[in-house]
Design a protein around this motif. Structure first.
Motif, PDB file in Angstrom:
ATOM      1  N   THR A 211       0.853  -1.177   0.000  1.00 57.75           N
ATOM      2  CA  THR A 211       0.000   0.000   0.000  1.00 57.75           C
ATOM      3  C   THR A 211       0.894   1.233   0.000  1.00 57.75           C
ATOM      4  N   ILE A 212       0.332   2.358  -0.439  1.00 61.50           N
ATOM      5  CA  ILE A 212       1.077   3.619  -0.458  1.00 61.50           C
ATOM      6  C   ILE A 212       0.361   4.610   0.459  1.00 61.50           C
ATOM      7  N   SER A 213       1.021   4.941   1.549  1.00 64.07           N
ATOM      8  CA  SER A 213       0.439   5.836   2.559  1.00 64.07           C
ATOM      9  C   SER A 213      -0.957   5.377   2.978  1.00 64.07           C
ATOM     10  N   GLY A 214      -1.078   4.056   3.153  1.00 59.24           N
ATOM     11  CA  GLY A 214      -2.329   3.478   3.635  1.00 59.24           C
ATOM     12  C   GLY A 214      -3.359   3.198   2.571  1.00 59.24           C
ATOM     13  N   LYS A 215      -3.116   3.584   1.343  1.00 57.82           N
ATOM     14  CA  LYS A 215      -4.069   3.371   0.250  1.00 57.82           C
ATOM     15  C   LYS A 215      -3.682   2.120  -0.539  1.00 57.82           C
ATOM     16  N   ALA A 216      -4.677   1.249  -0.790  1.00 58.99           N
ATOM     17  CA  ALA A 216      -4.434   0.011  -1.530  1.00 58.99           C
ATOM     18  C   ALA A 216      -4.828   0.172  -2.994  1.00 58.99           C
ATOM     19  N   ALA A 217      -4.086  -0.494  -3.861  1.00 57.90           N
ATOM     20  CA  ALA A 217      -4.414  -0.487  -5.290  1.00 57.90           C
ATOM     21  C   ALA A 217      -5.598  -1.408  -5.546  1.00 57.90           C
ATOM     22  N   SER A 218      -6.560  -0.939  -6.306  1.00 54.52           N
ATOM     23  CA  SER A 218      -7.732  -1.740  -6.662  1.00 54.52           C
ATOM     24  C   SER A 218      -8.351  -1.140  -7.909  1.00 54.52           C
ATOM     25  N   ALA A 219      -9.326  -1.848  -8.467  1.00 52.51           N
ATOM     26  CA  ALA A 219     -10.029  -1.314  -9.630  1.00 52.51           C
ATOM     27  C   ALA A 219     -10.697   0.018  -9.286  1.00 52.51           C
ATOM     28  N   GLU A 220     -11.265   0.079  -8.088  1.00 54.48           N
ATOM     29  CA  GLU A 220     -11.979   1.285  -7.675  1.00 54.48           C
ATOM     30  C   GLU A 220     -11.035   2.475  -7.501  1.00 54.48           C
ATOM     31  N   THR A 221      -9.901   2.242  -6.807  1.00 49.02           N
ATOM     32  CA  THR A 221      -8.993   3.365  -6.555  1.00 49.02           C
ATOM     33  C   THR A 221      -8.234   3.772  -7.814  1.00 49.02           C
ATOM     34  N   ALA A 222      -8.060   2.840  -8.757  1.00 45.64           N
ATOM     35  CA  ALA A 222      -7.433   3.195 -10.031  1.00 45.64           C
ATOM     36  C   ALA A 222      -8.376   4.057 -10.863  1.00 45.64           C
ATOM     37  N   LEU A 223      -9.643   3.657 -10.928  1.00 45.90           N
ATOM     38  CA  LEU A 223     -10.624   4.378 -11.744  1.00 45.90           C
ATOM     39  C   LEU A 223     -10.900   5.770 -11.179  1.00 45.90           C
ATOM     40  N   SER A 224     -10.917   5.874  -9.846  1.00 51.77           N
ATOM     41  CA  SER A 224     -11.169   7.172  -9.206  1.00 51.77           C
ATOM     42  C   SER A 224      -9.914   8.034  -9.144  1.00 51.77           C
ATOM     43  N   ARG A 225      -8.753   7.438  -9.471  1.00 51.64           N
ATOM     44  CA  ARG A 225      -7.442   8.084  -9.409  1.00 51.64           C
ATOM     45  C   ARG A 225      -7.006   8.372  -7.970  1.00 51.64           C
ATOM     46  N   GLU A 226      -7.652   7.730  -6.994  1.00 48.56           N
ATOM     47  CA  GLU A 226      -7.168   7.823  -5.612  1.00 48.56           C
ATOM     48  C   GLU A 226      -5.811   7.127  -5.477  1.00 48.56           C
ATOM     49  N   TRP A 227      -5.606   6.078  -6.264  1.00 46.70           N
ATOM     50  CA  TRP A 227      -4.304   5.420  -6.284  1.00 46.70           C
ATOM     51  C   TRP A 227      -3.329   6.326  -7.026  1.00 46.70           C
ATOM     52  N   PRO A 228      -2.217   6.704  -6.414  1.00 47.48           N
ATOM     53  CA  PRO A 228      -1.338   7.698  -7.033  1.00 47.48           C
ATOM     54  C   PRO A 228      -0.618   7.227  -8.294  1.00 47.48           C
ATOM     55  N   LEU A 229      -0.635   5.917  -8.539  1.00 44.30           N
ATOM     56  CA  LEU A 229       0.060   5.387  -9.714  1.00 44.30           C
ATOM     57  C   LEU A 229      -0.917   4.784 -10.717  1.00 44.30           C
ATOM     58  N   ALA A 230      -2.087   5.390 -10.848  1.00 45.01           N
ATOM     59  CA  ALA A 230      -3.062   4.951 -11.845  1.00 45.01           C
ATOM     60  C   ALA A 230      -2.702   5.544 -13.203  1.00 45.01           C
ATOM     61  N   ARG A 231      -3.002   4.811 -14.268  1.00 44.95           N
ATOM     62  CA  ARG A 231      -2.712   5.315 -15.620  1.00 44.95           C
ATOM     63  C   ARG A 231      -3.594   4.607 -16.624  1.00 44.95           C
ATOM     64  N   ASP A 232      -3.784   5.232 -17.786  1.00 45.70           N
ATOM     65  CA  ASP A 232      -4.540   4.624 -18.874  1.00 45.70           C
ATOM     66  C   ASP A 232      -3.620   3.733 -19.697  1.00 45.70           C
ATOM     67  N   LEU A 233      -4.212   2.718 -20.294  1.00 43.13           N
ATOM     68  CA  LEU A 233      -3.507   1.839 -21.226  1.00 43.13           C
ATOM     69  C   LEU A 233      -4.096   2.059 -22.617  1.00 43.13           C
ATOM     70  N   TYR A 234      -3.225   2.067 -23.628  1.00 41.45           N
ATOM     71  CA  TYR A 234      -3.654   2.510 -24.954  1.00 41.45           C
ATOM     72  C   TYR A 234      -3.428   1.483 -26.064  1.00 41.45           C
ATOM     73  N   LEU A 235      -4.225   1.656 -27.107  1.00 44.18           N
ATOM     74  CA  LEU A 235      -3.985   1.064 -28.421  1.00 44.18           C
ATOM     75  C   LEU A 235      -3.846   2.229 -29.394  1.00 44.18           C
ATOM     76  N   PHE A 236      -2.853   2.166 -30.276  1.00 42.66           N
ATOM     77  CA  PHE A 236      -2.649   3.198 -31.287  1.00 42.66           C
ATOM     78  C   PHE A 236      -2.729   2.581 -32.678  1.00 42.66           C
ATOM     79  N   THR A 237      -3.302   3.331 -33.602  1.00 44.25           N
ATOM     80  CA  THR A 237      -3.266   2.944 -35.007  1.00 44.25           C
ATOM     81  C   THR A 237      -2.691   4.099 -35.816  1.00 44.25           C
ATOM     82  N   ASN A 238      -2.182   3.783 -37.000  1.00 38.75           N
ATOM     83  CA  ASN A 238      -1.654   4.806 -37.898  1.00 38.75           C
ATOM     84  C   ASN A 238      -2.780   5.186 -38.851  1.00 38.75           C
TER      85      ASN A 238
END
Length: 273
Positions: A211-238
């Motif tokens: 955990t980071i400063s008492g906060k656990a990584a989860s789907a909920e904290t990633a989506l809400s951006r409460e987790w400090p290391l949340a990020r989007d994953l991408y697909l790119f096309t030309n």
């Protein structure tokens, strides 16, 4: 994610890379973080579209984006956004970088299950990776030298880690650099004194997520951006995707495709209203 899936991904990458898309084949290349989601999506996609094959391989976000610029892949997987210079490179070659968010992820610092440390602050993590903290006893652990494990520089996860954690500082030179999330997981699982970081979908019983400063990584904290290391994953096309490539992209972003995202441990993208 189960270890069996990780093993299947490693095995599945061998011999799957292609440098040109044959008729009825969509070439997908890049991030090993996005790879589990696209592996699952591709399996269900090909079961539904039996006339289309997906040639899937990893190699890192940088590799996938370079392949897109070189026009040797139809879809680039990336765990970071494209850099302005990369976007400009695509334009210079007569193309256009088109981005699709396929999932939300949380980067999780991990240690061996026997490590009694459970929580670190962002500053402590930064100090460990910069080399200012070198012994676990300084953060409440055993009297043992910390083995720092990091991704290599071709990784989008590495670049996100540098941006969100290191804040402009460099990861110490003594760090063990690994080419994939799976390699980081295996290295930490075998070393009681190691610390590393992986995507949320790679957390298994073989390692322990901190955990980071008492906060656990989860789907909920990633989506809400409460987790400090949340990020989007991408697909790119030309350019805007067409034909079989469009069919695959549309499926990946559909409710059915997003079920696969959730099944492998990532966070589905909210449906657009």
């Amino acid at each position: 994610m189960k270890r069996t899936l990780i093993s299947a991904l490693v095995a599945g990458c061998v011999g799957l890379a292609s440098f040109a898309a044959a008729a009825g084949t969509v070439v997908v290349n890049g991030s090993t973080t996005v790879l589990p989601a696209m592996q699952k999506i591709s399996e269900t996609f090909m079961a539904k579209h039996k006339d289309i094959q997906v040639s899937l391989s990893g190699g890192g976000s940088g590799h996938g984006i370079k392949s897109l610029m070189d026009k040797t892949t139809d879809v680039a997987m990336a765990s970071r956004d494209m850099k302005p210079a990369e976007v400009e490179n695509v334009k210079k070659n007569g193309g256009e970088a088109v981005r699709f968010t396929v999932a939300v992820d949380a980067i999780v610092p991990i240690v061996h299950p026997n490590n009694k440390v459970k929580d670190l602050s962002m500053q402590q993590i930064r100090d460990i990776y910069a080399g200012r903290i070198t012994n676990w006893k300084d953060v409440g652990g055993a009297d043992a030298r910390i083995t720092v494990v990091s991704r290599d520089s071709s990784s989008g996860t590495f670049e996100t880690w540098e941006e969100l954690v290191m804040k402009g500082e460099r990861v110490q030179q003594r760090a063990l650099l690994q080419a994939s999330n799976g390699a980081v997981l295996q290295t930490v699982a075998k070393n009681p004194n190691a610390i590393g970081y992986v995507g949320l979908g790679y957390i298994t019983k073989d390692i322990k997520g901190l955990t980071i400063s008492g906060k656990a990584a989860s789907a909920e904290t990633a989506l809400s951006r409460e987790w400090p290391l949340a990020r989007d994953l991408y697909l790119f096309t030309n350019g805007q995707p067409k034909g079989d490539t469009k069919t695959l992209i549309d499926y990946a972003l559909s409710p059915e495709g997003q079920v696969s995202v959730k099944e492998v441990g990532f966070v589905p993208v909210p449906a657009k209203k």
